[in-house]
Write an enzyme that holds these catalytic residues in place. Structure first.
Site, PDB file in Angstrom:
ATOM      1  N   SER A 144       1.048  -1.328  -0.205  1.00 27.49           N
ATOM      2  CA  SER A 144      -0.177   0.232   0.125  1.00 27.49           C
ATOM      3  C   SER A 144       0.879   1.157  -0.051  1.00 27.49           C
ATOM      4  CB  SER A 144      -0.919  -0.025   1.353  1.00 27.49           C
ATOM      5  OG  SER A 144      -1.439   1.440   1.540  1.00 27.49           O
ATOM      6  N   TYR A 159      -1.788  -0.304  10.187  1.00 30.63           N
ATOM      7  CA  TYR A 159      -1.920  -0.609   8.510  1.00 30.63           C
ATOM      8  C   TYR A 159      -0.529  -0.102   8.097  1.00 30.63           C
ATOM      9  CZ  TYR A 159      -3.509  -1.453   3.755  1.00 30.63           C
ATOM     10  OH  TYR A 159      -3.770  -1.848   2.550  1.00 30.63           O
TER      11      TYR A 159
END
Length: 249
Positions: A144, A159
């Protein structure tokens, strides 16, 4: 378009929905036998029905990636049946809490790292010998922009930190295999896609404004092909470019 993938064996994690499902369907349509791993038996059976409808073949592996001993058993089962693995797509991921870093509960932190980092390490540990046994082993891990963007997004600590750790893991694996094996390792940044995780993270966003996992899947197939030669790089889908990692500015 990628070179011929027919007859190759691929394991796709998080295969029941989103990016994993789209990649599994795309690979199967190219003649790949897909080992589809996900927690939800029903969703895997629906995936299998769709793959068969399109003339492909799959083996279902209902499993939580946090069941690390099951990942070890999966490696042995793949060895016993095929003796090799051509493609690993480490897609399963957890968003975790979007909250100030001091508000994250220890279990939340542990769960996010278990899915995004440790499960992929355990997969490498279990499957490395099988990827090396392939004539062109390919490993692709979904990361990501939260892991490497110059401007850090606040409140996405668990995350972002876990995906940064995944990038370090994949790049280390790439460096270890680069000159002595045919294994090639890539990271993929999908960017904003029309997925359940994106809707969870951005509930006010119009999903029709986003590209779909089906748009990304053919690009992942390119990274899985025997004629793909780069390793330790990042494919950035929003830019449609392969990027090299560099020293911090």
């Amino acid at each position: 378009m990628p070179s011929d993938l027919s007859g190759r064996i691929a394991l796709v994690t998080g295969a029941s929905r989103g990016v994993g499902r789209a990649v599994a369907l795309d690979l199967a349509a190219r003649g790949v036998h897909v080992i589809a791993l996900a927690r939800t038996q029903g969703a895997l059976e629906e995936l299998d029905d769709e793959i068969r409808k399109r003339g492909g073949a799959a083996t279902l592996a209902p499993c939580d990636v946090k069941d690390f001993e099951a990942l070890d058993r999966l490696g042995r089962a793949i060895f016993d049946r095929w003796g090799k693995l051509d493609i690993l797509v480490g897609n399963a991921g957890a968003l975790g809490p979007i909250t100030p870093v001091g508000h994250i509960e220890p279990k939340q932190w542990d769960d996010v790292f278990a899915v995004n980092v440790t499960a992929n390490w355990r997969l490498i540990r279990s499957l490395d010998v099988l990827l090396r046994a392939s004539d062109a082993g390919r490993a692709v891990f979904v990361t990501s922009g939260a892991a490497h963007a110059a401007r850090v997004r606040p409140f996405w600590t668990a995350y972002g930190a876990s995906k940064a750790a995944l990038e370090a893991l994949a790049r280390s694996y790439a460096a270890e295999t680069a000159n002595i094996t045919s294994v090639r390792v890539m990271l993929v940044n999908p960017g904003p896609l029309r997925t359940r995780m994106r809707a969870q993270a951005m509930p006010g966003e119009d999903p029709s404004s986003l590209r779909t996992p089906e748009d990304l899947a053919p690009k992942v197939a390119e990274l899985c092909a025997p004629d793909w030669t780069l390793t330790g790089k990042l494919y950035d889908f929003p830019q449609d470019r392969v990027l090299s990692f560099s020293e911090p500015a």
